[in-house]
Structure formats: C-alpha cells, structure tokens
Design an enzyme around this catalytic site. Structure first.
Site, PDB file in Angstrom:
ATOM      1  N   ASN A  10       0.849  -1.184   0.000  1.00 32.08           N
ATOM      2  CA  ASN A  10       0.000   0.000   0.000  1.00 32.08           C
ATOM      3  C   ASN A  10       0.895   1.248   0.000  1.00 32.08           C
ATOM      4  OD1 ASN A  10      -1.458   2.251   1.024  1.00 32.08           O
ATOM      5  ND2 ASN A  10      -3.075   0.882   1.692  1.00 32.08           N
ATOM      6  N   HIS A  13       0.983   6.235   1.785  1.00 37.64           N
ATOM      7  CA  HIS A  13       1.683   7.200   2.633  1.00 37.64           C
ATOM      8  C   HIS A  13       2.892   7.846   1.961  1.00 37.64           C
ATOM      9  CE1 HIS A  13      -1.285   6.709   5.555  1.00 37.64           C
ATOM     10  NE2 HIS A  13      -1.101   5.413   5.609  1.00 37.64           N
ATOM     11  N   HIS A  46      -5.601   3.595  -1.649  1.00 42.25           N
ATOM     12  CA  HIS A  46      -6.926   3.962  -1.137  1.00 42.25           C
ATOM     13  C   HIS A  46      -7.241   5.391  -1.571  1.00 42.25           C
ATOM     14  CE1 HIS A  46      -9.660   4.138   2.720  1.00 42.25           C
ATOM     15  NE2 HIS A  46     -10.302   4.481   1.616  1.00 42.25           N
ATOM     16  N   ARG A  48      -9.344   8.079  -0.904  1.00 39.38           N
ATOM     17  CA  ARG A  48     -10.308   8.468   0.130  1.00 39.38           C
ATOM     18  C   ARG A  48     -11.170   9.613  -0.356  1.00 39.38           C
ATOM     19  NH1 ARG A  48      -8.743   6.245   5.417  1.00 39.38           N
ATOM     20  NH2 ARG A  48     -10.516   7.375   6.237  1.00 39.38           N
ATOM     21  N   ARG A  52      -6.863  12.639   0.920  1.00 38.53           N
ATOM     22  CA  ARG A  52      -5.757  13.072   1.775  1.00 38.53           C
ATOM     23  C   ARG A  52      -4.425  12.451   1.371  1.00 38.53           C
ATOM     24  NH1 ARG A  52      -7.393   9.929   7.296  1.00 38.53           N
ATOM     25  NH2 ARG A  52      -9.377  10.901   6.834  1.00 38.53           N
ATOM     26  N   GLU A  73      -8.610   0.469  -2.978  1.00 41.79           N
ATOM     27  CA  GLU A  73      -9.466   0.488  -1.787  1.00 41.79           C
ATOM     28  C   GLU A  73     -10.444   1.644  -1.934  1.00 41.79           C
ATOM     29  OE1 GLU A  73      -7.029   0.787   1.653  1.00 41.79           O
ATOM     30  OE2 GLU A  73      -6.090  -1.145   1.317  1.00 41.79           O
ATOM     31  N   THR A 104      -8.317   3.324   8.352  1.00 39.98           N
ATOM     32  CA  THR A 104      -9.536   2.524   8.340  1.00 39.98           C
ATOM     33  C   THR A 104      -9.626   1.770   9.652  1.00 39.98           C
ATOM     34  OG1 THR A 104      -9.124   2.279   5.986  1.00 39.98           O
ATOM     35  CG2 THR A 104     -10.872   0.946   6.915  1.00 39.98           C
ATOM     36  N   GLU A 154     -10.913  -9.451   2.807  1.00 38.30           N
ATOM     37  CA  GLU A 154      -9.653  -9.100   3.471  1.00 38.30           C
ATOM     38  C   GLU A 154      -9.966  -8.994   4.965  1.00 38.30           C
ATOM     39  OE1 GLU A 154      -7.075  -6.230   1.693  1.00 38.30           O
ATOM     40  OE2 GLU A 154      -6.262  -5.639   3.639  1.00 38.30           O
ATOM     41  N   HIS A 194      -3.582  -4.741   7.713  1.00 44.11           N
ATOM     42  CA  HIS A 194      -3.718  -3.587   8.610  1.00 44.11           C
ATOM     43  C   HIS A 194      -2.816  -3.760   9.828  1.00 44.11           C
ATOM     44  CE1 HIS A 194      -5.676   0.227   9.477  1.00 44.11           C
ATOM     45  NE2 HIS A 194      -5.340  -0.050  10.715  1.00 44.11           N
TER      46      HIS A 194
HETATM   47  N1  PXP Z   1      -5.800  -3.247   3.907  1.00 37.65           N
HETATM   48  C1  PXP Z   1      -6.779  -2.317   3.964  1.00 37.65           C
HETATM   49  C2  PXP Z   1      -8.123  -2.693   3.446  1.00 37.65           C
HETATM   50  C3  PXP Z   1      -6.520  -1.028   4.473  1.00 37.65           C
HETATM   51  O1  PXP Z   1      -7.522  -0.126   4.502  1.00 37.65           O
HETATM   52  C4  PXP Z   1      -5.227  -0.713   4.901  1.00 37.65           C
HETATM   53  C5  PXP Z   1      -4.933   0.662   5.420  1.00 37.65           C
HETATM   54  O2  PXP Z   1      -5.113   1.579   4.410  1.00 37.65           O
HETATM   55  C6  PXP Z   1      -4.233  -1.695   4.799  1.00 37.65           C
HETATM   56  C7  PXP Z   1      -4.545  -2.962   4.322  1.00 37.65           C
HETATM   57  C8  PXP Z   1      -2.813  -1.424   5.166  1.00 37.65           C
HETATM   58  O3  PXP Z   1      -2.711  -1.141   6.511  1.00 37.65           O
HETATM   59  P1  PXP Z   1      -1.344  -0.564   7.057  1.00 37.65           P
HETATM   60  O4  PXP Z   1      -1.101   0.727   6.360  1.00 37.65           O
HETATM   61  O5  PXP Z   1      -1.595  -0.429   8.511  1.00 37.65           O
HETATM   62  O6  PXP Z   1      -0.282  -1.588   6.734  1.00 37.65           O
END
Ligand code: PXP
Length: 244
Positions: A10, A13, A46, A48, A52, A73, A104, A154, A194
């Site tokens: 992901n 960030h 994602h 959003r 952001r 996402e 999330t 997931e 997550h």
């Molecule tokens: N999976 C989903 C569906 C998420 O919403 C997120 C956070 O955006 C993640 C995985 C990844 O989580 P993390 O950034 O805490 O590794």
C-alpha cells in the site's frame, strides 16, 4: 507446501508525504515502480473521499507505470464506483470510511449493509473487477460476504496488531486463522491486512489459507530509514520464512 502468499504494498503514505508540501515529491508512482522491481505482487491504493493521500490522477499514472495488479481500496459510494469503472483496477477492496478517522479503523459491516452493498458488488463484478470486502474476522461477516457474492475478503488484522500481551495477540491470531479457513471452505479467497510489521507479520503469514497480505504504513515508514526496496524485501523474507 502451502500455497504462495502474495504481498500487496500500500503506497498511500508516499502520497501523504507528497501532499504535506503540496508539490509532486515523493511520487507514489516511483514507489510503485520500485515495488514492481523488487518483487512485490501488487499495488494497493486507497482513494479516500477527502483525497488526503492518493488522488484521482495518481490512479492512471500508477496503472501506466507498472504491470502489477492494482487493488483500489474504496468506500461504498456511487462516486467511487464510477471511478473504479473508469479505471478498471484488477481488484476493488470495499472499506468503511469515516472522514474523521486517521486510518480505516474497523471492518465493513457487510452483514448489516447487504442492501446497500449488493448492487455495488454486482456492478464491480460484472465489469470484471475482483471485489474484496475488508471485514472483521467474524463468522457473520464471512456469511454476509458469501450472500453478497464477493470472491475475496480481506480480514482486518488491526485488533491483532494492537493486542496488548501475547495471550490477546494469540487469541486474535486464532480468530483470524479460523475465519480464513472458513472463508476458504466457502470458496472465498481470504486476504489480510492492517497494522502489520516485521515483528507481527510471521504468525499471520503462517496461516496457510491466506493468499495475500496488504501492508502499507510500516513499510513506507521503514523505507525512510533503509529504502523502499530493502523494506519490501525484508517483509517478503519474513513472510516466506513463516510459510516455509
Ligand atoms: N488493507 C486495507 C483494506 C486497508 O484499509 C489498509 C490501510 O489503508 C491496509 C490494508 C494497510 O494497513 P497498514 O497501512 O496499517 O499496513
């Protein structure tokens, strides 16, 4: 030998840091390219409601930059559905979204929102987009995913990641393992994600039914110190070691 476990990275960030200054550096597209070069299996992003981190224009650029499958996402809204149908990602992971949350925070209430989710899941599926539902590891949510016809769930690992003490973490791991097995028995492909880190990924990666982990914040954070390639490769090695 259990089946391979994919790593979806992901890259939200990277965009968070870019947006902090309003310019175009660091570019999440460059992160996607690095993930592709070092053996990541997919890119997760994602979009959003408040944009952001990832922005609309990032999606096409990410898709053009690599051949990796994009897992978009998205909240269960008409706006996001239209965007998904326009961009045609490989997968769409439907997540709950509240504007005030930092990330999330909980799973999607697939059981309580059947009527709202059903048309969305159908329309994405008919378009050939693989639908995933980001749910808490609970039996009633797996059953709801089955009724909705989602091919993937997931499982939210946030409670596992934030559990205080070994016993609590183990109880949560066992719940995730049981729900991954239930999903697989029902013909749904289980993923998880997550809050996963180098320290806590092993017991989750060892769950044989899981086909994919999606990991973001920790990998991007570690990349500040050691580079994105190194952080992705180290996570990959930890996942492989847990599966061996
Ligand atoms: N999976 C989903 C569906 C998420 O919403 C997120 C956070 O955006 C993640 C995985 C990844 O989580 P993390 O950034 O805490 O590794």
């Amino acid at each position: 030998m259990s089946r391979p476990l994919r790593l979806g990275v992901n890259i939200d960030h990277v965009a968070t840091i870019r947006n902090a200054r309003g310019g175009d550096h660091p570019d999440p597209v460059r992160a996607a390219e690095i993930v592709a070069q070092c053996g990541g299996d997919g890119i997760t992003a994602h979009l959003r409601e408040d944009r952001r981190h990832i922005r609309d224009e990032d999606l096409a650029r990410i898709q053009a930059a690599t051949n990796l499958p994009l897992n978009l996402e998205m909240a269960a809204t008409e706006e996001m559905l239209a965007i998904a149908l326009r961009h045609m990602p490989h997968a769409a992971c439907i997540v709950p979204e509240r504007r005030e949350e930092r990330t999330t925070e909980g799973g999607l209430d697939a059981a309580g929102q059947h009527n709202r989710l059903y048309p969305l899941v159908q329309r994405l599926g008919e378009a050939g987009i693989r639908v995933s539902l980001f749910i808490a590891p609970e039996e009633r949510q797996i059953e709801a995913a089955l009724r909705l016809g989602a091919p993937v769930v997931e499982l939210h690992t946030g409670e596992y990641a934030h559990a205080v003490g070994e016993a609590a973490a183990e109880a949560e791991r066992a719940r995730i393992a049981a729900m991954a097995a239930l999903a697989a028995r029902e013909g749904i492909e289980p993923h998880a994600g997550h809050g996963l880190t180098y320290d806590n990924v092993g017991p989750i990666a060892a769950i044989a039914e899981l086909a994919e982990l999606n990991i973001g914040h920790y990998l991007i954070g570690e990349a500040i110190f050691c580079g994105l390639e190194a952080s992705v490769l180290r996570m990959r090695r930890l996942m492989d070691a847990a599966r061996a």
